[in-house]
Design an enzyme around this catalytic site. Structure first.
Site, mmCIF file in Angstrom:
data_model
loop_
_atom_site.group_PDB
_atom_site.id
_atom_site.type_symbol
_atom_site.label_atom_id
_atom_site.label_comp_id
_atom_site.label_asym_id
_atom_site.label_seq_id
_atom_site.Cartn_x
_atom_site.Cartn_y
_atom_site.Cartn_z
ATOM 1 N N LYS A 40 -64.730 -99.935 -21.478
ATOM 2 C CA LYS A 40 -64.505 -100.878 -20.421
ATOM 3 C C LYS A 40 -65.122 -100.463 -19.324
ATOM 4 O O LYS A 40 -65.703 -99.394 -19.262
ATOM 5 C CB LYS A 40 -62.999 -101.336 -20.502
ATOM 6 C CG LYS A 40 -62.499 -101.871 -21.639
ATOM 7 C CD LYS A 40 -62.941 -103.097 -22.259
ATOM 8 C CE LYS A 40 -62.780 -103.352 -23.895
ATOM 9 N NZ LYS A 40 -60.987 -103.684 -23.990
HETATM 10 C C1 LIG Z 1 -60.109 -104.057 -25.100
HETATM 11 C C2 LIG Z 1 -59.683 -105.322 -25.398
HETATM 12 C C3 LIG Z 1 -58.128 -105.431 -25.201
HETATM 13 C C4 LIG Z 1 -57.138 -104.274 -25.399
HETATM 14 O O1 LIG Z 1 -57.373 -103.439 -24.619
HETATM 15 P P1 LIG Z 1 -56.613 -102.000 -24.606
HETATM 16 O O2 LIG Z 1 -56.690 -101.415 -23.440
HETATM 17 O O3 LIG Z 1 -57.492 -101.198 -25.676
HETATM 18 O O4 LIG Z 1 -55.299 -102.185 -25.190
HETATM 19 C C5 LIG Z 1 -57.770 -107.007 -25.369
HETATM 20 N N1 LIG Z 1 -58.500 -107.875 -25.087
HETATM 21 C C6 LIG Z 1 -59.831 -107.642 -25.133
HETATM 22 C C7 LIG Z 1 -60.516 -109.054 -25.141
HETATM 23 C C8 LIG Z 1 -60.409 -106.295 -25.205
HETATM 24 O O5 LIG Z 1 -61.553 -106.472 -25.186
#
Ligand SMILES: *Cc1c(COP(=O)(O)O)cnc(C)c1O
Length: 389
Positions: A190
Site C-alpha cells: 500500500k
Molecule cells: C488491502 C485491502 C484491504 C485489506 O487491508 P489489510 O490491511 O491487508 O487488511 C481492504 N480493502 C482493500 C480495497 C484493500 O486493497
C-alpha cells in the site's frame, strides 16, 4: 519474444523503505518496548495531523481488515442488517461485513471510474440496509456527493474503505472524513507501509473510544498503559473485543513512511503519467483521467486487456509480462467470481457485468515509488512489445 525486457525480476508492489525506518525499528528493538506504546500514539497523532483532524478521531490497528470489522461493530451493525458495497474490491471488504454478522449486498461499478455506481446503490436499498461501504478503487475517489446524499436520504451510515486512498481528496476534502468511519491499510504493497497495519478514522470521538476498546479485547480505555512507568493500573473487560492492536515496531516504520507520503505520491504520479502517455496508441483501455477537483492517490495503474482488440488474453498478457521479468497484479477478479460467495449468497458474476468485465480484463503494472526510471522504461518496453505483435 526475442529477449526479456530485463534480467532481474521486478517485484510488484515492493515498498520504498529508508534508513530512517530501519533505525527506528532497531531503536524499538533495543528499547524492549515492542508492543503497543508511545510510537503507536505518535503514529496516530501524525496520521490525524495528515488528515487535518483531531487526534481523538483516529485509532491504529493491525490491518485494514480489522479496521473495517471494528468500525462495523462500533457502528452497531450486526445480524439482520444489510451493508451495500462494491463487487470490485479485495475479499477483505466483504469478509469484514460477513464477520460483523451483517449481509453484504453488491452494487455494480461505473465502468469508467471502476468505483461503486450511486444509481446501483439506490437500486439495492431495502428496509434492512444500514450502511454503504464504498471503496476508493486504485486511489480514485468515489462520487462522495451522491453517496452522502443517498446516505442522508435513507438514514444510512457510511464506512469508507480507503485502503488505496491515503492521499485521495474529493472536492478539497480528504477521503475517510466523509463517512462515519474511514479505514486505511498499511499492508506491504500500500501507499504507506507498516508490514501489516491499519487505521480507523471516525467522525465521532466516542466511536473511536469504542473502536479502541474493541480492538484490544474489550479492555477499558488505555489498558496498554498498565505496564508503563505510571505504575500498574487495573483494567476491566467491558465487552468481548478482538486482538487488533498495532505494535510499536509497526508504528516505527509507519512514522517515517508517513513523513515520505507526499514525496512518494509525487513519484508515483510521474510514473502513472509516464505510462498514460506511453500506452496512448496501444489497443488497450487506460485508466480514465483524474476528474476535476479531485486528487487521485495513484495506488494502482491498471490496463484493460480486451482479447478481441489486443490479440492476447489478459492471462496471456500476465504470463508474457512475467516472461519479461516484470511482476504484475490483478486488482481484482470481481467478488462473485469466488466459489465461497457463490455458494453462500448465490451471486453470479453476470449479475454485476461491469465488475465482471473489468475483473477479467484488468492488470496492474508496477507503480512503487522505488522504481527507477530504467525500471519504468523496462515496463513500458515489455507492454509495447507484447501488445504490438
Ligand atoms: C488491502 C485491502 C484491504 C485489506 O487491508 P489489510 O490491511 O491487508 O487488511 C481492504 N480493502 C482493500 C480495497 C484493500 O486493497
Amino acid at each position: 519474444m526475442k529477449q526479456p525486457a530485463r534480467d532481474k525480476f521486478l517485484v510488484f508492489g515492493s515498498p520504498a523503505l529508508g534508513e530512517a525506518e530501519i533505525e527506528e525499528v532497531v531503536q524499538s528493538l533495543r528499547s524492549g518496548w515492542l508492543g503497543t506504546g508511545p510510537k503507536v500514539a505518535r503514529f496516530e497523532r501524525d496520521f490525524a495531523a495528515y488528515k487535518g483532524i483531531a487526534e481523538n478521531r483516529v485509532a491504529a490497528v493491525n490491518s485494514c481488515t480489522a479496521a473495517l470489522h471494528v468500525s462495523l461493530i462500533a457502528a452497531g451493525i450486526g445480524p439482520g442488517d444489510e451493508v451495500i458495497t462494491t463487487p470490485m474490491t479485495f475479499a477483505a471488504t466483504v469478509n469484514a461485513i460477513i464477520h460483523s454478522g451483517a449481509t453484504p449486498i453488491l452494487a455494480d461499478i461505473n465502468p469508467i471510474t471502476m468505483n461503486i455506481d450511486p444509481a446501483q446503490i439506490e437500486a439495492r436499498i431495502s428496509d434492512k440496509t444500514r450502511a454503504i461501504l464504498p471503496v476508493h478503487m486504485a486511489g480514485r475517489p468515489c462520487d462522495m456527493d451522491a453517496i452522502m446524499r443517498i446516505a442522508r436520504q435513507h438514514n444510512l451510515l457510511v464506512i469508507e474503505d480507503c485502503a488505496h486512498a491515503i492521499e485521495t481528496e474529493y472536492r478539497g476534502q480528504k477521503v475517510g472524513t466523509f463517512g462515519d468511519f474511514g479505514c486505511f491499510s498499511f499492508y506491504v504493497t500500500k501507499n504507506v507501509v507498516t508490514g501489516e497495519g491499519g487505521m480507523i478514522v471516525a467522525r465521532k470521538e466516542e466511536d473511536i473510544a469504542r473502536a479502541k476498546v474493541l480492538a484490544l479485547h474489550g479492555m477499558s480505555k488505555d489498558a496498554w498503559r498498565r505496564f508503563s512507568d505510571e505504575g500498574y493500573k487495573h483494567y476491566y473487560v467491558v465487552e468481548c473485543g478482538f486482538k487488533y492492536n498495532m505494535m510499536d515496531i509497526q508504528a516505527a516504520i509507519g512514522i517515517h513512511q508517513l513523513a515520505s507520503v507526499e514525496e512518494n505520491w509525487q513519484r508515483r504520479r510521474v510514473i502513472w503519467q509516464t505510462y498514460q502517455q506511453a500506452f496512448a496508441e496501444l489497443p488497450v483501455t487506460r485508466p480514465a483521467e483524474v476528474e476535476a477537483n479531485t486528487r487521485h492517490a495513484y495506488h494502482l495503474y491498471t490496463l484493460l486487456i480486451d482479447e478481441t482488440r489486443c490479440g492476447v488474453s489478459r492471462d496471456q498478457f500476465l504470463d508474457a509480462m512475467t516472461a519479461h521479468k516484470i511482476g504484475v497484479g490483478v486488482h481484482y477478479l470481481s467478488i462473485p467470481e469466488h466459489p465461497y460467495y457463490q455458494e453462500r449468497f448465490g451471486w453470479r458474476p453476470e449479475e454485476y457485468p461491469h465488475a465482471m468485465r473489468v475483473g477479467r480484463q484488468t492488470v496492474s503494472l508496477p507503480l512503487s515509488p522505488k522504481l527507477s526510471n530504467g525500471d519504468v522504461e523496462d515496463v513500458v518496453t515489455a507492454v509495447i512489445n507484447i501488445l504490438s505483435r
